[in-house]
Scaffold this motif. Sequence first.
Motif, PDB file in Angstrom:
ATOM      1  N   SER A 178       0.837  -1.199   0.000  1.00 31.80           N
ATOM      2  CA  SER A 178       0.000   0.000   0.000  1.00 31.80           C
ATOM      3  C   SER A 178       0.872   1.250   0.000  1.00 31.80           C
ATOM      4  O   SER A 178       1.953   1.273   0.590  1.00 31.80           O
ATOM      5  CB  SER A 178      -0.918   0.024   1.220  1.00 31.80           C
ATOM      6  N   GLU A 188      -2.358   5.869   0.920  1.00 33.25           N
ATOM      7  CA  GLU A 188      -3.441   4.948   1.278  1.00 33.25           C
ATOM      8  C   GLU A 188      -3.365   4.585   2.753  1.00 33.25           C
ATOM      9  O   GLU A 188      -4.378   4.535   3.454  1.00 33.25           O
ATOM     10  CB  GLU A 188      -3.366   3.682   0.421  1.00 33.25           C
ATOM     11  N   ASP A 205      -8.873   1.723  -2.257  1.00 35.34           N
ATOM     12  CA  ASP A 205      -8.216   2.956  -2.705  1.00 35.34           C
ATOM     13  C   ASP A 205      -8.855   4.171  -2.064  1.00 35.34           C
ATOM     14  O   ASP A 205      -9.282   5.119  -2.737  1.00 35.34           O
ATOM     15  CB  ASP A 205      -8.269   3.067  -4.239  1.00 35.34           C
ATOM     16  N   ALA A 232      -7.489   6.444  -0.491  1.00 36.03           N
ATOM     17  CA  ALA A 232      -6.703   7.661  -0.667  1.00 36.03           C
ATOM     18  C   ALA A 232      -7.246   8.502  -1.821  1.00 36.03           C
ATOM     19  O   ALA A 232      -7.273   9.735  -1.741  1.00 36.03           O
ATOM     20  CB  ALA A 232      -5.242   7.302  -0.919  1.00 36.03           C
TER      21      ALA A 232
END
Length: 326
Positions: A194, A198, A220, A222
């Motif tokens: 990751s 994230e 995902d 982020a």
Amino acid sequence: MPETDDSHYIGHDKCWDIFKSALDRGKLHHGWILSGARGMGKAGFAKRMAYSILDPNNTRKHLIDAGTHPDFHIISRPPKELPKEGEGIDPNAELKRSINIEQIRKLQTVLNVKPSMSDKRVIIIDAADDMERASANALLKSLEEPPQGTIFILISHASEKLLPTIKSRCQTMRFDPLTEEQMIATLDMHLSGSSDAERAALVRAGNGSPGRALAFLGLDLAEIDAIMDSIKEKGDANNALRTKLVKLLTLKAAQAKYEAFLRRAPSYIAAHAHHLPMERLNEASDAYAKATALASRAIGLSLDKPAVVFEMVSLLSVLQTHKQSR
């Protein structure tokens, strides 16, 4: 505590010290309530307690993990459809709404015989909040006159729902949110490959709850957070960010990501509202309430996804940092 595979458990050291001290002194209370929000690691902590009570020499942990230790029982909501003969229970099966009285009555038959593999028995109720009133009353009888050597561990996400008489017969341990450092250490055990963005997004989304953070793993988060950050900083006057989110979240294969956005958006509003001027806090509070209600309706009623995304972005826009004070 003996060295076991759960030695990587992170957080809630004060709770562990309370339990371990009682165990070492031979003064272990017969009833324990592990109280705190969902995702704090209470179920893992309860299992860790069971290891120490039933397996002090670390020789039968595999039986506890497999659910085949004769002195270890977990009571939880049963599946709506029982498995056919010879089939195991599907871990993803839809569950009934509550722990029913028949489950507690079956437990009481177990309590009528002495522990067989050790001198103690551990009963975990996960979650005690899920018990019907009749089930809770039936369990109360066992808590009032506990069989010798039996330890009850009640996991509770909302202890105010428990009968006062049950709480009065148990020792309560409160599970508070983990620190940021503890969250990072916990997530590091589950994250592989990751990005830093994230990882940071998961820590923010978890807000001290590893379980909540891990529910977003692989989605995902982020990218979703970055879009919400843009909305917060400059709004979305031309609907470009709304359109981007619609494309990202409304495909059939994106259902999990769509639901993650709906769960994340209200907490995002709450987390950033305190940066607003005092005169806008009521507006943010109202937006948070509406976002929470919208998220609940959208999933439960299968509302039109693009319309939901557009409305949620409108609610997120209350956080615009450039917005003029009223």
